[in-house]
Scaffold this active site. Structure first.
Site, PDB file in Angstrom:
ATOM      1  N   CYS A  23      44.596  42.593  33.396  1.00 35.23           N
ATOM      2  CA  CYS A  23      43.183  42.977  33.303  1.00 35.23           C
ATOM      3  C   CYS A  23      42.830  43.071  31.814  1.00 35.23           C
ATOM      4  O   CYS A  23      43.713  42.992  30.951  1.00 35.23           O
ATOM      5  CB  CYS A  23      42.989  44.333  33.962  1.00 35.23           C
ATOM      6  SG  CYS A  23      43.998  45.607  33.170  1.00 35.23           S
ATOM      7  N   HIS A  45      50.769  59.982  38.374  1.00 30.51           N
ATOM      8  CA  HIS A  45      50.263  58.966  37.434  1.00 30.51           C
ATOM      9  C   HIS A  45      49.699  59.657  36.204  1.00 30.51           C
ATOM     10  O   HIS A  45      49.126  60.743  36.306  1.00 30.51           O
ATOM     11  CB  HIS A  45      49.192  58.117  38.125  1.00 30.51           C
ATOM     12  CG  HIS A  45      48.922  56.824  37.415  1.00 30.51           C
ATOM     13  ND1 HIS A  45      48.021  56.713  36.387  1.00 30.51           N
ATOM     14  CD2 HIS A  45      49.466  55.589  37.557  1.00 30.51           C
ATOM     15  CE1 HIS A  45      48.006  55.456  35.949  1.00 30.51           C
ATOM     16  NE2 HIS A  45      48.880  54.762  36.646  1.00 30.51           N
ATOM     17  N   GLU A  48      47.214  58.743  34.187  1.00 28.69           N
ATOM     18  CA  GLU A  48      45.777  58.637  33.847  1.00 28.69           C
ATOM     19  C   GLU A  48      44.974  59.926  34.126  1.00 28.69           C
ATOM     20  O   GLU A  48      44.213  60.363  33.261  1.00 28.69           O
ATOM     21  CB  GLU A  48      45.168  57.438  34.583  1.00 28.69           C
ATOM     22  CG  GLU A  48      43.735  57.160  34.155  1.00 28.69           C
ATOM     23  CD  GLU A  48      43.102  56.060  35.007  1.00 28.69           C
ATOM     24  OE1 GLU A  48      43.685  54.966  35.114  1.00 28.69           O
ATOM     25  OE2 GLU A  48      42.021  56.303  35.563  1.00 28.69           O
ATOM     26  N   THR A  92      41.188  55.029  37.975  1.00 27.41           N
ATOM     27  CA  THR A  92      40.617  53.670  38.017  1.00 27.41           C
ATOM     28  C   THR A  92      41.398  52.711  38.913  1.00 27.41           C
ATOM     29  O   THR A  92      40.899  51.636  39.244  1.00 27.41           O
ATOM     30  CB  THR A  92      40.599  53.050  36.602  1.00 27.41           C
ATOM     31  OG1 THR A  92      41.921  53.080  36.081  1.00 27.41           O
ATOM     32  CG2 THR A  92      39.650  53.775  35.679  1.00 27.41           C
ATOM     33  N   CYS A 108      38.096  50.390  38.732  1.00 28.20           N
ATOM     34  CA  CYS A 108      37.614  49.388  37.777  1.00 28.20           C
ATOM     35  C   CYS A 108      37.502  48.008  38.421  1.00 28.20           C
ATOM     36  O   CYS A 108      38.051  47.765  39.496  1.00 28.20           O
ATOM     37  CB  CYS A 108      38.489  49.376  36.539  1.00 28.20           C
ATOM     38  SG  CYS A 108      39.858  48.263  36.676  1.00 28.20           S
ATOM     39  N   SER A 138      53.741  50.817  38.669  1.00 26.45           N
ATOM     40  CA  SER A 138      52.367  50.345  38.507  1.00 26.45           C
ATOM     41  C   SER A 138      51.518  50.757  39.712  1.00 26.45           C
ATOM     42  O   SER A 138      51.728  50.293  40.834  1.00 26.45           O
ATOM     43  CB  SER A 138      52.374  48.819  38.352  1.00 26.45           C
ATOM     44  OG  SER A 138      51.094  48.304  38.631  1.00 26.45           O
ATOM     45  N   SER A 139      50.549  51.642  39.456  1.00 24.31           N
ATOM     46  CA  SER A 139      49.713  52.168  40.544  1.00 24.31           C
ATOM     47  C   SER A 139      48.952  51.033  41.233  1.00 24.31           C
ATOM     48  O   SER A 139      48.953  50.907  42.458  1.00 24.31           O
ATOM     49  CB  SER A 139      48.735  53.194  39.968  1.00 24.31           C
ATOM     50  OG  SER A 139      47.799  53.579  40.924  1.00 24.31           O
ATOM     51  N   SER A 154      49.079  44.829  35.406  1.00 24.41           N
ATOM     52  CA  SER A 154      49.972  44.972  34.249  1.00 24.41           C
ATOM     53  C   SER A 154      51.087  43.921  34.257  1.00 24.41           C
ATOM     54  O   SER A 154      52.060  44.047  33.525  1.00 24.41           O
ATOM     55  CB  SER A 154      50.564  46.384  34.246  1.00 24.41           C
ATOM     56  OG  SER A 154      50.993  46.738  35.542  1.00 24.41           O
TER      57      SER A 154
END
Ligand code: SF4
Length: 330
Positions: free
Chosen positions: A14, A126, A128, A167, A195, A223-224, A268
């Site tokens: 992304c 996570h 974030e 996100t 996102c 990786s979420s 990612s």
């Protein structure tokens, strides 16, 4: 074994991940190693190892960074205290926070000032949400991961509640929790924080999963958004769905009796790893490999912090050229 392979589009990097990877390469060019990186630059072991070999030292807290060092903060965003500690210890911070995560931080600040209670929906494990929650005074912030927690959360004024989200969740997860919050707080303000990249990669899988006997999501376990892609594939009709870091994670038994395989990758994951998987599938008897575009994604590269561009220019580096070269390599 003869089977068909479909490759979902959009997939992979992304805008935020691309910017963070480019930024770290340029920081290495400007300052040279060692560069300290707070948290994994992105949740992908291949990328992390690439940077470790170039002299980047990964740490989880600012306290682990020596005074006076140069440090990059990850795309996932950081709470204010991390910047304060860094300043007190004269650490030069270059922030790789994704602008779309920063948008959620700014929403948190705005609604905190307006005296809302802010419910952040996300995954506890996570990083974030930690950055977002750090922007909100303690008494005004709540964190909710499950519908049970949404049923139990307490707020002082039910008419002034706003919901923010991580996100990289799936719309369906958020919807379950939000339905409960809506019933409890009818005036709930719902901000759209998932996102574009998460949305588009999930939309492609929702559309294509029903065609697939097997879905392979290329991405790291941490990786979420990659984990959500696997869940979405299962929920939308794939018979089997697996998250794999690399081609050598594929069990050949998974391919037995399979007629169609869908390959996608998290935000990612470098495209190089998807190619590796496609090469493996070809060797295993893939009769055809076809890319299927579900959503057109036309996003300009996210901008670097202004000071970094100036520093690069002082060193005579051509930032645009370096970014083009990196994108060809990944
Ligand atoms: S997944 Fe979305 S929010 Fe996260 S880094 Fe990528 S563009 Fe930014």
């Amino acid at each position: 074994m003869v089977f068909e392979v479909f490759v979902a589009k959009p997939r992979g990097f992304c805008g935020g991940v691309e910017m963070a990877v480019d930024l770290l390469e340029i920081v290495l060019e400007i300052y040279g190693p060692p560069i300290y990186m707070k948290h994994q630059i992105v949740h992908n072991d291949f990328i992390v190892q690439h940077f470790q070999e170039k002299g980047v030292i990964f740490v989880e807290t600012v306290e682990e960074i020596p005074s006076g060092a140069v440090a990059v903060f990850s795309a996932h965003g950081s709470p204010p205290e991390d910047y304060e500690i860094a300043e007190a210890r004269e650490i030069e911070v270059i922030d790789a926070v994704c602008p779309l995560v920063l948008k959620v931080h700014n929403e948190a600040i705005k609604y905190a000032k307006q005296k809302y209670t802010i419910i952040v929906v996300g995954h506890r494990d996570h990083i974030e949400p930690r950055g977002v929650l750090g922007r909100i005074p303690k008494l005004q912030r709540r964190f909710v991961e499950t519908t049970e927690e949404a049923k139990a959360v307490q707020v002082p004024d039910p008419s002034r509640v706003v919901r923010l989200t991580q996100t990289t969740l799936s719309e369906d997860d958020v919807e379950d929790v939000t339905r409960v919050l809506r019933q409890r707080f009818p005036k709930l303000l719902e901000k759209k924080d998932i996102c574009y990249a998460t949305d588009n990669r999930q939309a492609a899988v929702k559309e294509l999963a029903k065609k697939a006997d097997l879905v392979l999501v290329v991405g790291s376990q941490e990786s979420s958004n990659s984990n959500r892609l696997r869940e979405v594939a299962k929920a939308y009709g794939a018979k089997e769905a697996h998250l794999i870091a690399r081609a050598n994670d594929i069990y050949v038994d998974w391919l037995k009796g399979v007629k169609t395989v869908l390959v996608t990758s998290g935000a990612s994951t470098p495209e190089k790893l998807v190619k590796e998987v496609l090469d493996y599938l070809e060797k295993q008897g893939a009769g055809s490999i076809e890319e299927l575009a579900v959503v057109e994604e036309d996003v300009s590269p996210f901008k670097f912090p202004e000071e970094l561009v100036l520093k690069a220019e002082e060193k005579g580096l051509d930032v645009a050229q370096i970014r083009r070269t990196i994108s060809e390599l990944t």
